[in-house]
Design a protein around this motif. Structure first.
Motif: not given
Length: 535
Positions: A430-442, A446-459, A480-482
């Motif tokens: 139950g993280p405050d933020l999930a960083i991962g691939t597109t389906p993980v972000v989706q 869908q569970r109200s958890i902020p998420a970032l796409y690793f390839t485009n936003l972190i790399s 995290l603030a979202n």
């Protein structure tokens, strides 16, 4: 992923026999059949055009067709996990990307038209501004050996030394399964190097490792050239021993690493995969290799054959930078006082940058680029709680320093992570933020958890040294603030678009439980009648 690929010169003079140029170059169609190739071709596997069967079927056909050595080498270099392999894009995208980013390099694909279209589209989506060569085939040309002749003819037409240093030909799944023998292509034509590789989806687990397939093949070729005689000098030579950097990085990272190496009397060398051929010689001539991405097994084999030591991990965060400088110094025989001077100069700056931009929150990290462990280290040193790190890449001895550090700081590291494992980690922690691939972000959103796409936003950010410290804080902090925004949207749209409310309606759907009961009774009666007839 950036769009700074250098355009090749116009292809005047490259019109060879049967070569046609379209947006995706169609290098030699399938004219009327002629006698089979006059080379010792293997027994072809019976794979029809576009008939991409199961992986087991394709693998069995490839072994029958004489590709067992290639598949055995890939199995050893890129071991799979307990499952078949991670879910990822077509592996051939990785090797295609490497070739398209190299100057004076032509890239030719041999595979089913649908696969070539998808790979070409993806390469252009990620900024490639060059055409991709394509040699089409039919069932007849595939199994008679004529496809190999078509490829050879196309390469001969392209081999213009005024335009190219290298031509890379890649077999996709079906030609590999049918045993198309790219190893029988000439090593060079008109002074242009020719490199043939097999990158089947049933043999190479991820696109990240496919980068190593081509990088390793190029290093092997360059090493043989250097062993024979003098080779071209690099465009920019330095008067100090260099550290070759293995693995794609953000453009600002190599110069930053160079600054940290300067007190040791060292300089940052080329980044492999390189941008031009002569950089391969300079990479092989480095004093030591820094395996920033630790899964480049074929490339590391070539460096070790050239007598170059390899150091794992990277100068990420304060702890990572200190350990990496110690390891580089030991590999190069640098006096410890020089190493300590470099650490005293940079470690306080890194700690200060981390303290100035703290990250508070629980974050799960997953991806398929190969730098997931490094990102997790930087997040933890920034103050984040990282309970899970999943990477589609395999465990190697060069990633052990990162794995050990992460586990000591409470993270569970999952190599060859599947999508199901990454999603299960989000559900578990139950993280405050999930960083991962597109389906993980989706899944997370869908569970109200902020998420970032690793390839485009972190790399797409620096990670190394003082520049990397705090580089993730802005994007991670904003995400995290979202959390409250996701919760508001979830509450507002709750129940919309699921079940009977899915689709488009002119009026609001009204539940009719009597119809459901009526049709349920009919289904039960029909099932009983069918069972009675069967008995």
């Amino acid at each position: 992923m950036r769009s700074d690929v250098v355009l090749d010169p116009p292809r005047q003079g490259a019109e060879g026999k049967g070569v046609r140029h379209v947006d995706t170059l169609d290098l030699g169609g399938s004219p009327p059949p002629r006698p089979a190739a006059a080379v010792p071709l293997p027994v072809p596997g019976r794979i029809e055009e576009g008939g991409c069967g199961s992986k087991d079927t394709l693998r069995a056909a490839a072994i029958t067709a004489g590709k067992s050595d290639v598949l055995d080498r890939y199995a050893a270099d890129y071991p799979k996990g307990p499952h078949d392999q991670p879910q990822s894009m077509c592996p051939a995208f990785g090797s295609l990307r490497v070739g398209l980013r190299m100057r004076r390099t032509a890239t030719v694909l041999s595979g089913s038209a649908c696969c070539v279209y998808g790979l070409t589209f993806t390469s252009h989506f990620y900024g490639a501004k060059r055409s991709v060569g394509y040699v089409p085939f039919s069932s007849e040309t595939l199994v008679t050996g004529k496809l190999f002749e078509d490829i050879k003819e196309a390469v001969e037409g392209l081999a213009d030394p005024a335009l190219y240093d290298t031509i890379v030909v890649t077999n996709l799944c079906v030609p590999t399964a049918s045993g198309v023998p790219l190893q029988l292509l000439p090593d060079q034509i008109n002074g242009v190097r020719v490199i043939g590789i097999d990158v089947p989806g049933f043999g190479v687990p991820t696109h990240a490792e496919a980068k190593d397939v081509l990088a390793g093949a190029m290093l092997a070729y360059a090493r043989r050239e250097a062993e024979v005689g003098p080779v071209a000098a690099p465009a920019n030579r330095v008067d100090r021993p260099t550290v070759t950097l293995l693995g794609e990085m953000f453009p600002a990272d190599p110069p930053g690493i160079g600054l940290m190496l300067e007190p040791l009397g060292l300089a940052a060398g080329p980044v492999v995969p390189t941008r031009e051929w002569r950089e391969l010689y300079q990479a092989l001539d480095g004093a030591v290799v820094g395996a920033i991405h630790p899964f480049y097994t074929a490339s590391i084999r070539e460096f070790e054959a050239a007598g170059r030591p390899v150091v794992g991990s990277a100068p990420v965060g304060a702890d990572g930078t200190a350990a990496w400088l110690d390891a580089i110094g030991a590999a190069c025989g640098i006096a410890q006082d020089k190493v300590d001077a470099a650490k005293n100069r940079f470690i306080p700056a890194i700690r200060g940058a981390l303290a100035a931009r703290p990250i508070a929150g629980r974050i799960t990290v997953s991806g398929y680029e190969g730098s997931e462990l490094l990102v997790a280290r930087l997040l933890i040193e920034s103050g984040a709680d990282v309970p899970y790190v999943g990477t589609a890449c395999p465990r190697t001895i060069w990633s052990d320093p990162d794995r050990a550090w992460l586990e000591a700081h409470g993270a569970r590291v999952q190599y060859r992570a599947s999508l199901e494992q990454d999603i299960a980690a989000v559900a578990e922690f139950g993280p405050d933020l999930a960083i991962g691939t597109t389906p993980v972000v989706q899944y997370a959103k869908q569970r109200s958890i902020p998420a970032l796409y690793f390839t485009n936003l972190i790399s797409a950010r620096p990670l190394m040294g003082p520049a990397g410290a705090g580089s993730l804080a802005m994007v991670v902090g904003a995400a995290l603030a979202n959390r409250h925004r996701f919760e508001r949207m979830t509450a507002f749209f709750d129940g919309v678009g699921v079940g009977p409310t899915a689709g488009q309606w002119e009026t609001t759907p009204v539940a009719r439980p009597e119809f459901k009961a009526k049709f349920a009774a009919k289904r039960i009666a029909a099932a009983k009648a069918e069972e009675s007839v069967g008995v």
